[in-house]
Design a protein around this motif. Structure first.
Motif, short mmCIF file in Angstrom:
data_model
loop_
_atom_site.label_atom_id
_atom_site.label_comp_id
_atom_site.label_asym_id
_atom_site.label_seq_id
_atom_site.Cartn_x
_atom_site.Cartn_y
_atom_site.Cartn_z
N VAL A 151 7.12 43.50 -30.56
CA VAL A 151 8.51 43.71 -30.96
C VAL A 151 9.41 42.76 -30.18
N ALA A 152 10.08 41.84 -30.88
CA ALA A 152 10.91 40.82 -30.23
C ALA A 152 12.29 41.37 -29.88
N TYR A 153 12.91 40.79 -28.85
CA TYR A 153 14.23 41.25 -28.41
C TYR A 153 15.29 40.94 -29.46
N GLY A 154 16.34 41.76 -29.47
CA GLY A 154 17.50 41.50 -30.31
C GLY A 154 17.27 41.63 -31.80
N THR A 155 16.13 42.22 -32.21
CA THR A 155 15.81 42.34 -33.63
C THR A 155 16.02 43.76 -34.12
N GLN A 156 16.02 43.90 -35.44
CA GLN A 156 16.10 45.22 -36.04
C GLN A 156 14.89 46.05 -35.63
N ALA A 157 13.73 45.42 -35.55
CA ALA A 157 12.52 46.12 -35.13
C ALA A 157 12.66 46.67 -33.72
N MET A 158 13.30 45.91 -32.82
CA MET A 158 13.52 46.40 -31.46
C MET A 158 14.43 47.62 -31.46
N ALA A 159 15.52 47.56 -32.22
CA ALA A 159 16.44 48.69 -32.30
C ALA A 159 15.74 49.93 -32.85
N GLU A 160 14.91 49.73 -33.86
CA GLU A 160 14.18 50.85 -34.46
C GLU A 160 13.15 51.41 -33.49
N ALA A 161 12.48 50.54 -32.75
CA ALA A 161 11.49 50.98 -31.77
C ALA A 161 12.14 51.76 -30.63
N VAL A 162 13.30 51.30 -30.19
CA VAL A 162 14.05 52.01 -29.15
C VAL A 162 14.45 53.40 -29.64
N THR A 163 14.95 53.46 -30.87
CA THR A 163 15.34 54.75 -31.45
C THR A 163 14.16 55.70 -31.50
N LYS A 164 13.02 55.21 -31.96
CA LYS A 164 11.81 56.04 -32.07
C LYS A 164 11.38 56.55 -30.70
N LEU A 165 11.39 55.68 -29.69
CA LEU A 165 10.96 56.07 -28.35
C LEU A 165 11.87 57.16 -27.78
N LEU A 166 13.18 57.00 -27.96
CA LEU A 166 14.11 57.99 -27.41
C LEU A 166 14.03 59.32 -28.14
N HIS A 167 13.72 59.30 -29.42
CA HIS A 167 13.55 60.55 -30.15
C HIS A 167 12.28 61.27 -29.70
N GLU A 168 11.25 60.49 -29.39
CA GLU A 168 9.99 61.08 -28.94
C GLU A 168 10.05 61.50 -27.47
N SER A 169 10.83 60.78 -26.67
CA SER A 169 10.95 61.07 -25.23
C SER A 169 12.43 61.10 -24.84
N PRO A 170 13.14 62.16 -25.25
CA PRO A 170 14.60 62.19 -25.05
C PRO A 170 15.05 62.22 -23.59
N LYS A 171 14.14 62.56 -22.68
CA LYS A 171 14.53 62.65 -21.27
C LYS A 171 14.25 61.37 -20.49
N THR A 172 13.72 60.36 -21.17
CA THR A 172 13.45 59.12 -20.46
C THR A 172 14.74 58.46 -19.99
N SER A 173 14.68 57.75 -18.89
CA SER A 173 15.87 57.11 -18.32
C SER A 173 15.79 55.59 -18.35
N GLY A 174 14.78 55.07 -19.05
CA GLY A 174 14.67 53.63 -19.14
C GLY A 174 13.49 53.19 -20.00
N ILE A 175 13.49 51.91 -20.30
CA ILE A 175 12.47 51.33 -21.18
C ILE A 175 12.11 49.93 -20.68
N VAL A 176 10.84 49.60 -20.73
CA VAL A 176 10.39 48.24 -20.46
C VAL A 176 10.00 47.60 -21.80
N MET A 177 10.52 46.40 -22.05
CA MET A 177 10.28 45.71 -23.32
C MET A 177 9.19 44.66 -23.12
N GLU A 178 7.99 44.99 -23.54
CA GLU A 178 6.86 44.09 -23.32
C GLU A 178 7.02 42.76 -24.04
#
Length: 210
Positions: A151-178
């Motif tokens: 998933v590349a930075y600044g893309t629609q796919a990145m935004a969608e992946a971030v949304t999915k991660l936060l919905h699955e793990s709502p208590k997370t306080s950060g993300i690493v973008m591989e």
């Protein structure tokens, strides 16, 4: 993890109004203070020897009107930012890959990812995006939440992946973008929560490496 993405390039459809904005004093002071700290940690800024010389990293804060203020694109070289170095994102549409903003500078290339985080969790008020090789390289060992390398930075796919991660793990306080070299995002209800998460992850990565 490796990537050859060019840093700092706006990929989303931007509808920007070139007009002055005024940040609430409390938000401006918080962003200024933490940006100074992150600059000293060298996780934001601009360096001729890193990322092809482009500026890297950005900070944002949600307004009481549910817009958000974000550091402008390629402002990394400035030691202290003024209001003219910020943009206000009025509206973001992830499905249309578009952002509507205003300010004397255009919003950061990662503005859509910031928007996805704010939309996914209304409790989040501050987001810090830095580039930290220590955290990025140790993400798996430290069991940190990650977005896949595909998933590349600044893309629609990145935004969608971030949304999915936060919905699955709502208590997370950060993300690493591989898929975004050294890219780390931390966030919280306060600037302190977002900043201290970044510092804690950096400390943990250095302890693990040693």
């Amino acid at each position: 993890m490796t990537t050859k993405e060019t840093e700092g390039v706006i990929k989303y459809q931007l509808h920007h109004s070139q007009e002055p904005i005024t940040l609430p004093t409390s938000l401006f002071k918080a962003l200024t203070a933490w940006r100074s700290i992150l600059l000293k940690l060298e996780v934001i800024g601009q360096d001729a020897h890193r990322y092809q010389g482009y500026g890297f990293g950005n900070l944002s804060a949600r307004s009481e009107h549910d817009t958000f203020y974000i550091t402008g694109t390629q402002t990394g070289e400035d030691p202290v930012l003024q209001e003219q170095h910020y943009a206000e994102v009025i509206k973001a549409n992830i499905s249309e890959f578009s952002i509507y903003s205003q300010g004397l500078t255009k919003p950061s290339s990662e503005a859509l990812s910031h928007s996805a985080i704010y939309q996914a969790n209304p409790d989040i008020k501050f987001i810090f995006h830095g580039h930290c090789p220590e955290i990025w390289q140790m993400a798996k060992q430290l069991n940190l939440p990650t977005i896949p390398v595909t998933v590349a930075y600044g893309t629609q796919a990145m935004a969608e992946a971030v949304t999915k991660l936060l919905h699955e793990s709502p208590k997370t306080s950060g993300i690493v973008m591989e898929g975004h070299e050294d890219g780390v995002i931390t966030f919280g209800q306060t600037a302190e929560q977002a900043g201290l998460t970044f510092v804690a992850w950096l400390a943990a990565s250095q302890q693990y490496a040693n």
